[in-house]
Design a protein around this motif. Structure first.
Motif, PDB file in Angstrom:
ATOM      1  N   PRO A   1       0.839  -1.198   0.000  1.00  0.00           N
ATOM      2  CA  PRO A   1       0.000   0.000   0.000  1.00  0.00           C
ATOM      3  C   PRO A   1       0.879   1.255   0.000  1.00  0.00           C
ATOM      4  CG  PRO A   1      -0.794  -1.585   1.603  1.00  0.00           C
ATOM      5  CD  PRO A   1       0.534  -2.093   1.134  1.00  0.00           C
ATOM      6  N   SER A   2       0.399   2.292  -0.654  1.00  0.00           N
ATOM      7  CA  SER A   2       1.222   3.483  -0.839  1.00  0.00           C
ATOM      8  C   SER A   2       0.415   4.742  -0.574  1.00  0.00           C
ATOM      9  CB  SER A   2       1.768   3.510  -2.280  1.00  0.00           C
ATOM     10  OG  SER A   2       2.425   4.732  -2.554  1.00  0.00           O
ATOM     11  N   ASN A   3       1.102   5.779  -0.087  1.00  0.00           N
ATOM     12  CA  ASN A   3       0.503   7.098   0.063  1.00  0.00           C
ATOM     13  C   ASN A   3       0.831   7.999  -1.121  1.00  0.00           C
ATOM     14  OD1 ASN A   3      -0.797   6.711   2.562  1.00  0.00           O
ATOM     15  ND2 ASN A   3       1.135   7.036   3.668  1.00  0.00           N
ATOM     16  N   ASN A   4       1.478   7.445  -2.119  1.00  0.00           N
ATOM     17  CA  ASN A   4       1.730   8.185  -3.349  1.00  0.00           C
ATOM     18  C   ASN A   4       0.402   8.320  -4.089  1.00  0.00           C
ATOM     19  OD1 ASN A   4       2.319   8.941  -6.026  1.00  0.00           O
ATOM     20  ND2 ASN A   4       4.324   7.931  -5.954  1.00  0.00           N
ATOM     21  N   PRO A   5      -0.085   9.533  -4.365  1.00  0.00           N
ATOM     22  CA  PRO A   5      -1.401   9.678  -4.992  1.00  0.00           C
ATOM     23  C   PRO A   5      -1.488   9.090  -6.396  1.00  0.00           C
ATOM     24  CG  PRO A   5      -0.252  11.788  -4.902  1.00  0.00           C
ATOM     25  CD  PRO A   5       0.545  10.832  -4.072  1.00  0.00           C
ATOM     26  N   CYS A   6      -0.356   8.811  -7.022  1.00  0.00           N
ATOM     27  CA  CYS A   6      -0.372   8.160  -8.337  1.00  0.00           C
ATOM     28  C   CYS A   6      -0.431   6.635  -8.216  1.00  0.00           C
ATOM     29  CB  CYS A   6       0.858   8.564  -9.148  1.00  0.00           C
ATOM     30  SG  CYS A   6       0.939  10.328  -9.526  1.00  0.00           S
ATOM     31  N   GLU A   7      -0.256   6.112  -7.004  1.00  0.00           N
ATOM     32  CA  GLU A   7      -0.250   4.658  -6.800  1.00  0.00           C
ATOM     33  C   GLU A   7      -1.393   4.176  -5.910  1.00  0.00           C
ATOM     34  OE1 GLU A   7       3.551   3.825  -5.144  1.00  0.00           O
ATOM     35  OE2 GLU A   7       4.645   4.183  -7.014  1.00  0.00           O
ATOM     36  N   ALA A   8      -1.916   5.038  -5.079  1.00  0.00           N
ATOM     37  CA  ALA A   8      -2.990   4.652  -4.151  1.00  0.00           C
ATOM     38  C   ALA A   8      -4.336   4.698  -4.862  1.00  0.00           C
ATOM     39  CB  ALA A   8      -3.003   5.567  -2.946  1.00  0.00           C
ATOM     40  N   PRO A   9      -5.155   3.656  -4.725  1.00  0.00           N
ATOM     41  CA  PRO A   9      -6.441   3.646  -5.423  1.00  0.00           C
ATOM     42  C   PRO A   9      -7.540   4.381  -4.660  1.00  0.00           C
ATOM     43  CG  PRO A   9      -6.152   1.585  -4.252  1.00  0.00           C
ATOM     44  CD  PRO A   9      -4.890   2.382  -4.033  1.00  0.00           C
ATOM     45  N   HIS A  10      -8.523   4.864  -5.399  1.00  0.00           N
ATOM     46  CA  HIS A  10      -9.823   5.212  -4.833  1.00  0.00           C
ATOM     47  C   HIS A  10     -10.597   3.898  -4.742  1.00  0.00           C
ATOM     48  CE1 HIS A  10      -9.410   9.635  -5.557  1.00  0.00           C
ATOM     49  NE2 HIS A  10      -8.594   9.213  -6.522  1.00  0.00           N
ATOM     50  N   VAL A  11     -11.104   3.553  -3.544  1.00  0.00           N
ATOM     51  CA  VAL A  11     -11.674   2.221  -3.308  1.00  0.00           C
ATOM     52  C   VAL A  11     -13.199   2.328  -3.191  1.00  0.00           C
ATOM     53  CG1 VAL A  11     -11.715   0.232  -1.752  1.00  0.00           C
ATOM     54  CG2 VAL A  11      -9.573   1.480  -2.143  1.00  0.00           C
ATOM     55  N   PHE A  12     -13.878   1.443  -3.926  1.00  0.00           N
ATOM     56  CA  PHE A  12     -15.339   1.354  -3.927  1.00  0.00           C
ATOM     57  C   PHE A  12     -15.730  -0.100  -3.656  1.00  0.00           C
ATOM     58  CE2 PHE A  12     -13.806   4.664  -6.622  1.00  0.00           C
ATOM     59  CZ  PHE A  12     -14.697   5.716  -6.555  1.00  0.00           C
ATOM     60  N   PHE A  13     -16.822  -0.311  -2.912  1.00  0.00           N
ATOM     61  CA  PHE A  13     -17.287  -1.667  -2.623  1.00  0.00           C
ATOM     62  C   PHE A  13     -18.681  -1.898  -3.201  1.00  0.00           C
ATOM     63  CE2 PHE A  13     -14.039  -1.389   0.729  1.00  0.00           C
ATOM     64  CZ  PHE A  13     -13.397  -2.609   0.527  1.00  0.00           C
ATOM     65  N   PHE A  14     -18.944  -3.159  -3.497  1.00  0.00           N
ATOM     66  CA  PHE A  14     -20.229  -3.571  -4.068  1.00  0.00           C
ATOM     67  C   PHE A  14     -21.387  -3.111  -3.184  1.00  0.00           C
ATOM     68  CE2 PHE A  14     -23.460  -7.059  -3.883  1.00  0.00           C
ATOM     69  CZ  PHE A  14     -24.081  -6.790  -5.099  1.00  0.00           C
ATOM     70  N   GLU A  15     -22.373  -2.488  -3.847  1.00  0.00           N
ATOM     71  CA  GLU A  15     -23.545  -1.989  -3.135  1.00  0.00           C
ATOM     72  C   GLU A  15     -24.824  -2.704  -3.551  1.00  0.00           C
ATOM     73  OE1 GLU A  15     -25.690   1.893  -4.159  1.00  0.00           O
ATOM     74  OE2 GLU A  15     -24.543   2.468  -2.366  1.00  0.00           O
ATOM     75  N   SER A  16     -25.071  -2.838  -4.859  1.00  0.00           N
ATOM     76  CA  SER A  16     -26.339  -3.416  -5.310  1.00  0.00           C
ATOM     77  C   SER A  16     -26.164  -4.043  -6.686  1.00  0.00           C
ATOM     78  CB  SER A  16     -27.426  -2.332  -5.375  1.00  0.00           C
ATOM     79  OG  SER A  16     -27.071  -1.317  -6.302  1.00  0.00           O
ATOM     80  N   ILE A  17     -27.169  -4.835  -7.074  1.00  0.00           N
ATOM     81  CA  ILE A  17     -27.162  -5.498  -8.367  1.00  0.00           C
ATOM     82  C   ILE A  17     -28.600  -5.599  -8.870  1.00  0.00           C
ATOM     83  CG2 ILE A  17     -27.248  -7.820  -7.312  1.00  0.00           C
ATOM     84  CD1 ILE A  17     -25.509  -8.794  -9.671  1.00  0.00           C
ATOM     85  N   TYR A  18     -28.770  -5.398 -10.168  1.00  0.00           N
ATOM     86  CA  TYR A  18     -30.085  -5.631 -10.764  1.00  0.00           C
ATOM     87  C   TYR A  18     -29.905  -6.025 -12.222  1.00  0.00           C
ATOM     88  CZ  TYR A  18     -29.923  -0.961 -12.960  1.00  0.00           C
ATOM     89  OH  TYR A  18     -29.576   0.131 -13.699  1.00  0.00           O
ATOM     90  N   GLN A  19     -30.948  -6.611 -12.789  1.00  0.00           N
ATOM     91  CA  GLN A  19     -30.930  -7.082 -14.170  1.00  0.00           C
ATOM     92  C   GLN A  19     -32.055  -6.406 -14.942  1.00  0.00           C
ATOM     93  OE1 GLN A  19     -30.308 -11.566 -14.314  1.00  0.00           O
ATOM     94  NE2 GLN A  19     -30.990 -11.300 -12.198  1.00  0.00           N
ATOM     95  N   ASN A  20     -31.793  -6.116 -16.202  1.00  0.00           N
ATOM     96  CA  ASN A  20     -32.852  -5.612 -17.071  1.00  0.00           C
ATOM     97  C   ASN A  20     -32.563  -6.073 -18.507  1.00  0.00           C
ATOM     98  OD1 ASN A  20     -30.593  -3.732 -17.144  1.00  0.00           O
ATOM     99  ND2 ASN A  20     -31.882  -2.472 -18.463  1.00  0.00           N
ATOM    100  N   ASN A  21     -33.577  -6.000 -19.355  1.00  0.00           N
ATOM    101  CA  ASN A  21     -33.447  -6.439 -20.738  1.00  0.00           C
ATOM    102  C   ASN A  21     -33.334  -5.244 -21.670  1.00  0.00           C
ATOM    103  OD1 ASN A  21     -33.683  -9.134 -20.017  1.00  0.00           O
ATOM    104  ND2 ASN A  21     -35.911  -9.077 -20.131  1.00  0.00           N
ATOM    105  N   THR A  22     -32.498  -5.372 -22.682  1.00  0.00           N
ATOM    106  CA  THR A  22     -32.364  -4.334 -23.692  1.00  0.00           C
ATOM    107  C   THR A  22     -33.452  -4.516 -24.744  1.00  0.00           C
ATOM    108  OG1 THR A  22     -30.891  -5.650 -25.074  1.00  0.00           O
ATOM    109  CG2 THR A  22     -29.877  -4.348 -23.326  1.00  0.00           C
ATOM    110  N   ILE A  23     -33.446  -3.642 -25.739  1.00  0.00           N
ATOM    111  CA  ILE A  23     -34.431  -3.738 -26.818  1.00  0.00           C
ATOM    112  C   ILE A  23     -34.293  -5.064 -27.551  1.00  0.00           C
ATOM    113  CG2 ILE A  23     -35.194  -2.697 -28.998  1.00  0.00           C
ATOM    114  CD1 ILE A  23     -34.294  -0.003 -27.913  1.00  0.00           C
ATOM    115  N   GLU A  24     -33.068  -5.544 -27.685  1.00  0.00           N
ATOM    116  CA  GLU A  24     -32.855  -6.818 -28.389  1.00  0.00           C
ATOM    117  C   GLU A  24     -33.201  -8.014 -27.521  1.00  0.00           C
ATOM    118  OE1 GLU A  24     -30.519  -4.518 -27.939  1.00  0.00           O
ATOM    119  OE2 GLU A  24     -30.402  -3.569 -29.928  1.00  0.00           O
ATOM    120  N   GLY A  25     -33.625  -7.781 -26.293  1.00  0.00           N
ATOM    121  CA  GLY A  25     -33.998  -8.883 -25.421  1.00  0.00           C
ATOM    122  C   GLY A  25     -32.837  -9.500 -24.667  1.00  0.00           C
TER     123      GLY A  25
END
Length: 490
Positions: free
Chosen positions: A390-414
């Motif tokens: 892990p690094s405090n170098n702003p070019c090496e340290a990531p912005h971290v996001f965690f899974f929140e939700s999931i959903y499914q939908n259909n496009t026009i082509e089905g």
């Protein structure tokens, strides 16, 4: 090669021509050979080839043209699970089992050290049916056994087989603090011939754990699979192995020793995770190897895998994405937004990282070392894989996001589109990367990832993606698609 005859002063007879002499020698040799074969006393020979040698060889090595036996694809009903548990810890471990156990679908048993107490009765169908382990004090080697609980654990293999389930191709053994991805297990086991001997699992993440026992051993907490014929063979030998190795104090090592005596070696599948680690394993799960995620062990010795939840809630949350697209779960996809000089690393269904510079895939595939080794004073090398600090170098340290939700939908082509959303864990607390042309990602609070269901991991290939965002909108969209020629090079 025949040499010409040597002439002497006393030789009066004309010497034979060279060709005639060689012919005479050859005829004499053949005559002596036949004389030896037919007149030699066979009773004086100490060793004779068996008369049925060639028949035996033909049976052992059938003709290559013989047709292969075909069988229907492996499914979940072909697997029996043997789970090792304890009444002392069952209340805490039960949620880890029930998150993957499917009533009337999965087959198997939970083996306990003693019968359930009244508070757990009647026994629910949401848990595997329980069995109480046999008394093994009758074994000849019992007085020499170093760890009685380890003998109980290894004999669960034998007792699971003795249940006599029908139409079984595979036995999967694991602990009660292990979460299994059963659909991925089916896909992985289908690759192997269940009619042959197979011992499938994975070693520990820590070098010391493997050094202490064996680098060729499947760690049982992570889980391992034995094909039916191997299970049948080891069931007849296991008590003998316990008596042969009473000084072995770890059940996994005892099994591996027994299988080695049968000539069976470990086949490694990287999706089994022993998790001989402590602390925050998000760095490991965010850079999962390119193989189906199969198991997660030692959940009580690590931090909850989602920082805003407890352990049980975290596992249930992860399984939400597994239920929608199990093959893609934790699979890492890396892609780039060149106008902003951003690198995206998505661990599908778990996390997303944004780096404010272009970082090659070869680096991003190494897990961030957010975790600690199992033994705190172990010497380097610590892990069986390369890591990044892990690094405090702003070019090496990531912005971290965690899974929140999931959903499914259909496009026009089905076609069905799966959308997963990842929320920022916290502000990074670093200035923007100062490299020329780079842009800050501080304003991004959510990442939405759109993908088609993977169906099967090995069939989908490597994903690439397009990143869409507007500077005044706090959500970035990542759209999975097939990679174009040459695109996977950073």
């Amino acid at each position: 090669m025949c040499s010409p005859p040597i002439a002497t002063s006393s030789t009066k007879q004309k010497p034979l021509p060279l060709g005639a002499l060689c012919k005479a020698v050859a005829i004499s040799g053949v005559t002596l050979l036949f004389f030896y074969i037919f007149l030699f006393d066979k009773s004086s020979v100490n060793y004779q080839l068996p008369s049925n040698l060639f028949k035996t060889l033909e049976e052992s090595f059938p003709a290559a043209t013989s047709p292969l036996r075909s069988s229907p694809p492996t499914n979940l009903r072909h697997i029996v699970f043997g789970i090792v548990g304890s009444m002392n810890t069952w209340k805490a471990k039960r949620p880890y089992i029930e998150v993957w156990w499917r009533s009337n679908v999965t087959r198997g048993y939970l083996f306990l050290d003693r019968a359930p107490t009244p508070e757990f009765l009647p026994w629910p169908s949401s848990s595997p049916p329980f069995r109480v382990n046999e008394d093994f004090t009758r074994l000849k080697g019992y007085p020499q056994v170093r760890k009685l609980v380890q003998v109980r654990i290894v004999r669960t293999i034998l007792e699971t087989f003795r249940e006599g389930d029908k139409d079984v191709r595979w036995y999967v053994m694991a602990d009660d603090d292990t979460v299994l991805l059963v659909d991925n297990l089916v896909e992985v086991l289908e690759k192997y011939d269940h009619e042959k001997y197979h011992y499938i699992g994975m070693n520990s993440e820590c070098v010391k754990s493997n050094f202490d026992f064996s680098f060729n051993m499947a760690f049982g907490g992570a889980g391992y699979a034995l094909s039916y014929p191997l299970m049948a063979a080891v069931a007849t030998k296991l008590d003998g192995c316990i008596e042969r190795y009473p000084y072995i104090w770890v059940s996994d090592f005892m099994l591996q020793s027994c299988l080695a005596d049968l000539g069976v070696a470990l086949t490694q599948e990287k999706g089994f995770h022993q998790i001989d680690l402590h602390g925050d394993i998000s760095g490991l799960l965010s850079s999962h190897p390119e193989s189906p995620f199969l198991s997660l062990h030692h959940l009580d010795t690590i931090n909850p895998i989602f920082p805003s939840m407890n352990r049980s809630e975290s596992i249930n949350h992860l399984m939400k994405s597994a239920k929608v697209d199990h093959s893609r779960l934790l699979q890492q996809t890396i892609c780039y937004h060149r106008p902003s000089n951003w690198s995206f690393s998505i661990s599908w269904g778990y996390s997303a990282h944004i780096y404010e510079t272009i970082i090659p895939r070869s680096i991003l595939r190494r897990p961030l070392e957010t975790f600690r080794p199992w033994v705190h004073n172990a010497r380097a090398p610590l892990y069986m894989f390369n890591t990044r600090w892990p690094s405090n170098n702003p070019c090496e340290a990531p912005h971290v996001f965690f899974f929140e939700s999931i959903y499914q939908n259909n496009t026009i082509e089905g076609r069905q589109i799966v959308t997963t959303t990842y929320s920022r864990a916290s502000q990074r607390g670093l200035p923007p990367c100062s490299s020329s042309g780079n842009h800050s990602a501080d304003f991004i609070s959510k990442i939405q990832v759109q993908s088609l269901p993977a169906k099967r991991l090995e069939a989908r290939g490597i994903d690439c993606c397009d990143i869409v965002y507007e500077p005044d909108i706090n959500t970035a969209q990542v759209i999975y698609r097939a990679c174009m020629d040459g695109e996977i090079i950073a």
